[in-house]
Design a protein around this motif. Sequence first.
Motif, mmCIF file in Angstrom:
data_model
loop_
_atom_site.group_PDB
_atom_site.id
_atom_site.type_symbol
_atom_site.label_atom_id
_atom_site.label_comp_id
_atom_site.label_asym_id
_atom_site.label_seq_id
_atom_site.Cartn_x
_atom_site.Cartn_y
_atom_site.Cartn_z
ATOM 1 N N THR A 33 45.656 35.824 48.384
ATOM 2 C CA THR A 33 44.270 36.103 47.993
ATOM 3 C C THR A 33 43.362 34.929 48.351
ATOM 4 N N SER A 34 42.108 35.254 48.627
ATOM 5 C CA SER A 34 41.099 34.234 48.913
ATOM 6 C C SER A 34 39.738 34.801 48.558
ATOM 7 N N GLY A 35 38.759 33.918 48.410
ATOM 8 C CA GLY A 35 37.414 34.349 48.064
ATOM 9 C C GLY A 35 37.248 34.538 46.567
ATOM 10 N N LYS A 36 35.986 34.620 46.146
ATOM 11 C CA LYS A 36 35.700 34.712 44.719
ATOM 12 C C LYS A 36 34.678 35.801 44.401
ATOM 13 N N GLY A 37 34.530 36.734 45.312
ATOM 14 C CA GLY A 37 33.549 37.788 45.097
ATOM 15 C C GLY A 37 33.997 38.827 44.099
ATOM 16 N N LYS A 38 33.029 39.528 43.540
ATOM 17 C CA LYS A 38 33.324 40.573 42.565
ATOM 18 C C LYS A 38 34.028 41.761 43.214
ATOM 19 N N GLN A 39 33.630 42.094 44.445
ATOM 20 C CA GLN A 39 34.223 43.221 45.160
ATOM 21 C C GLN A 39 35.544 42.806 45.811
ATOM 22 N N ALA A 40 36.612 43.525 45.499
ATOM 23 C CA ALA A 40 37.920 43.254 46.093
ATOM 24 C C ALA A 40 38.093 44.055 47.378
ATOM 25 N N ILE A 41 38.758 43.429 48.352
ATOM 26 C CA ILE A 41 39.098 44.114 49.598
ATOM 27 C C ILE A 41 40.599 43.956 49.847
ATOM 28 N N LEU A 42 41.272 45.067 50.124
ATOM 29 C CA LEU A 42 42.679 45.044 50.494
ATOM 30 C C LEU A 42 42.781 45.073 52.014
ATOM 31 N N PHE A 43 43.503 44.126 52.595
ATOM 32 C CA PHE A 43 43.694 44.063 54.041
ATOM 33 C C PHE A 43 45.152 44.408 54.363
#
Length: 281
Positions: A33-43
Amino acid sequence: MKKIFALVLILLMGALFLNVFAQDKQPSFSVKTSGKGKQAILFIPGFTCSGDVWNETTTHLGNKYTSHVFTMAGYAGSPAQAAPNLDVWIEDIVAYVRKNKLDHPVIIGHSLGGGLAMALASRYPDLFGKIIVVDALPCLGSLWNPSFKSEAQPDCSAMESQIMPLTDSQLYKMQKRTAVQLCADTLAQKSIVKWGATTDKKTYADTYCQFANMDQRESIGQIKIPALVLLEARFVNFKPAIEDQYKQMKTATLKFADKGLHFIMYDDKEWYLNQIDQFLQ
C-alpha cells in the motif's frame, strides 16, 4: 512394536496432511500500500507480472489516493499456491476489500488483471466505485475464433505439458521473445522478462489456460459502475469486434491508445495517465 509403528504412521500422515493443507492455504496474493488518500484503488497486474508494473502509476497518483497494489501468488517469484484458481483469487480479493473495510474502491486491472477486474465488478456490482480495464477483453478467444465457447471445467493438461518441462533457460528465452511483442519500451521489456522467467511454471500454465477460457461478454452486463477501457493502438483495427464484445457493459467508455503495444502504461504513458486522471476526477 505394532502400536509404535501405527503411531509413527499416524504422525507421518498428520505431517503430510498439514503440509498439503499449508500449501493449499498459501495466500492468493501479496499487497503493498502507498498514498494517504480517502479513495482506495486496487491495482491488479497482468499475467506473470509483479505489482511493480504499476509503480509509475501509483507515483503519479501520489497521496491523492490510497493504492493497494497486488502481486498474485506464483507470479514474478512470489510463493505459489498448490492449485492456482482465478475464481479463488477473485473471492479472496473481495474478502480483502471487506476485511479492510474499503469503501467502494476503484479497480484498475491490466490484461489478466483487467479480466479479474471485470469479474469482480460484475459479480459484486455494489462493492466497487469505478473500474478501469487496461488492454483486456471480455473474451480474448472470440477475437480470433468467432465460434469460441467457454468450457465449464477447462482441461489445462496440454498447457502444463508444454510449460512444465521447460528449463529456467528455456523459460527465460521464451519470455524474451514474447516481451518484444507486448512492449515497445526496451527498458520495461527487461522487467517483463524477469517477472515471466521467475513465475512458477504450474501457475503460469494453469492461470493462462483459465484466462484463455474466460467469456464475460454477457456477465459484464451486470456492471453498473462507471467504466473506462483503455486499449492498445493495434486493437483499433478490430474496433467493431471489440465494441461488440463490450456492448453489454453499458457504462463503458472505450479508448484506443495512440501508439505502443500491450503494456500501455509504458508505451503511451502520458496518454494513459491523462485518461486515468480525467476518469478518476
